[in-house]
Motif scaffolding. Structure first.
Motif, mmCIF file in Angstrom:
data_model
loop_
_atom_site.group_PDB
_atom_site.id
_atom_site.type_symbol
_atom_site.label_atom_id
_atom_site.label_comp_id
_atom_site.label_asym_id
_atom_site.label_seq_id
_atom_site.Cartn_x
_atom_site.Cartn_y
_atom_site.Cartn_z
ATOM 1 N N SER A 178 0.834 -1.209 0.000
ATOM 2 C CA SER A 178 0.000 0.000 0.000
ATOM 3 C C SER A 178 0.868 1.257 0.000
ATOM 4 N N ALA A 179 1.971 1.219 0.744
ATOM 5 C CA ALA A 179 2.888 2.356 0.769
ATOM 6 C C ALA A 179 3.492 2.587 -0.608
ATOM 7 N N ILE A 180 3.915 1.514 -1.261
ATOM 8 C CA ILE A 180 4.493 1.627 -2.609
ATOM 9 C C ILE A 180 3.485 2.241 -3.569
ATOM 10 N N PRO A 188 -4.532 9.069 -2.364
ATOM 11 C CA PRO A 188 -4.591 9.078 -0.897
ATOM 12 C C PRO A 188 -4.469 7.669 -0.324
ATOM 13 N N ILE A 189 -3.778 7.560 0.792
ATOM 14 C CA ILE A 189 -3.602 6.278 1.471
ATOM 15 C C ILE A 189 -4.947 5.609 1.749
ATOM 16 N N GLN A 209 -2.097 5.389 9.109
ATOM 17 C CA GLN A 209 -1.231 6.377 9.764
ATOM 18 C C GLN A 209 0.231 5.922 9.754
ATOM 19 N N VAL A 210 0.455 4.629 9.931
ATOM 20 C CA VAL A 210 1.812 4.079 9.881
ATOM 21 C C VAL A 210 2.408 4.310 8.496
ATOM 22 N N SER A 285 -8.641 -8.824 -6.570
ATOM 23 C CA SER A 285 -8.668 -9.025 -5.122
ATOM 24 C C SER A 285 -9.667 -8.075 -4.472
ATOM 25 N N THR A 286 -10.079 -8.408 -3.255
ATOM 26 C CA THR A 286 -10.949 -7.492 -2.509
ATOM 27 C C THR A 286 -10.163 -6.376 -1.827
ATOM 28 N N GLU A 287 -8.818 -6.443 -1.852
ATOM 29 C CA GLU A 287 -8.027 -5.330 -1.317
ATOM 30 C C GLU A 287 -8.357 -4.068 -2.124
ATOM 31 N N PRO A 288 -8.709 -2.954 -1.471
ATOM 32 C CA PRO A 288 -9.198 -1.776 -2.198
ATOM 33 C C PRO A 288 -8.199 -1.189 -3.183
ATOM 34 N N GLY A 289 -6.914 -1.393 -2.947
ATOM 35 C CA GLY A 289 -5.933 -0.831 -3.863
ATOM 36 C C GLY A 289 -5.711 -1.631 -5.126
ATOM 37 N N HIS A 290 -6.222 -2.862 -5.180
ATOM 38 C CA HIS A 290 -5.904 -3.718 -6.312
ATOM 39 C C HIS A 290 -6.483 -3.200 -7.621
#
Length: 344
Positions: A178-180, A188-189, A209-210, A285-290
């Protein structure tokens, strides 16, 4: 890093025309027809082969787990590698079901693991906590890429694979991924970061936040993908990116798995533009960033099954579609050979 040839558009056009001679209404097989064209362009063959497939799973730990970003402790990385070696994980089952060669690579697990079938290429015992220091040095990031390349080239030589599936295991790696993507996309994160292994809403906010803190402190250069990998990435992410670059250089189709694998694919494309031409996205994937990463690569996933396991599992499930696309080309009758009247 590696020379990647342009797609063979001539072969693709030949396949497109050949599909029009097969005993079916033109275009009636939809994306399977486009898949056949894409595989012809990748391989340079009118009748491309994708069997046998090869699955490489890269495993590594992440220092950011000390920030409480995962539902599981980092010890699970080593435990799951042991599970892979004993044949008990989902990717073992799915690899067997598609007749794939399977290789497990320890590129940075924090524990020592014994296993005859394990390829031990440990660069270090997990990345550093990127909230405190760079995840790794630039030299270590390059080494991860090179190990991915070397392991893939060995599999090409020894197992004669015709399609590459990359997988990963590393508690904390959705945080690094996610950071990459936040850095490479400028988004936005909050729109990228998801539950990973299954954290709740409050922990997702903490995870965000991390990541924000890490990006602020590390200041990775979005125009330098190796800098991004080194400062906020993961060793297994680098390994997958290097593996994809090797497959592309050898004109071997790359069947990309979920969020983390697709982040590695994006890094590979940024390192060697044109690498993405050799990639096919196995599933959403269900990961929102995918979905965002897939759009950045200009791709469409083959499947949407609500999965978020990783390991290469979604790509392995999608592999039979590639096999079907090639089998239709080689096995289906033409109107002339079958004595069937074509449309006017």
């Amino acid at each position: 890093m590696m020379t990647i040839q342009k797609l063979d558009k001539q072969r693709g056009e030949e396949v497109r025309q050949y599909h029009q001679t097969l005993t079916k209404p033109q275009g009636s097989l939809g994306r399977l027809e486009e898949l056949a064209v894409q595989l012809a362009e990748i391989t340079g063959q009118v009748f491309p082969a994708v069997t046998p497939p090869g699955v490489i799973v890269f495993a590594a730990d992440h220092g950011c787990t000390s920030e409480g970003v995962s539902a599981y402790p980092k010890e699970v990385t080593a435990q799951m590698v042991t599970n892979f070696l004993s044949g008990g994980a989902a990717i073992n089952v799915l690899s067997r079901s598609i007749g794939a060669a399977l290789k497990i690579v320890d590129i940075g697990v924090a524990a020592d693991i014994d296993g005859i079938e394990l390829s031990t290429r440990k660069i270090k015992r997990g990345t550093n906590n990127f909230c405190v220091e760079d995840a790794m040095t630039r030299e270590e990031a390059i080494e991860a890429l090179n190990i991915g390349r070397e392991e893939t080239e060995m599999m090409i030589r020894h197992d004669a694979i015709k399609c590459l599936i990359t997988g990963e295991m590393g508690i904390g790696n959705t945080t690094s991924s996610s950071a990459i993507m936040a850095v490479l996309s400028g988004k936005p994160i909050e729109t990228i970061t998801g539950p990973g292994t299954g954290i709740d809403t409050e922990k997702i906010k903490h995870k965000q936040q991390v990541i924000k803190k890490a990006i602020r402190l590390r200041s990775p250069d979005p125009d330098d993908p190796i800098d991004v990998l080194a400062k906020i990435g993961g060793l297994e992410i680098g390994g997958m990116a290097g593996a994809m670059l090797a497959a592309a250089a050898h004109r071997i189709p790359i069947l990309v798995d979920g969020f983390i694998s697709t982040v590695a694919a994006t890094l590979a494309e940024r390192i060697s533009p044109g690498a993405a031409d050799y990639m096919i996205i196995g599933h959403l994937s269900t990961e929102p960033g995918h979905d965002l990463v897939i759009q950045m690569l200009g791709k469409m996933p083959l499947l949407d099954l609500g999965m978020r396991l990783g390991e290469g599992s979604g790509a392995a499930l999608a592999f039979p579609l590639l096999e079907a696309a090639t089998n239709i080309l080689s096995g289906m009758a033409t109107f002339d050979s079958a004595g069937v009247t074509n449309k006017e």
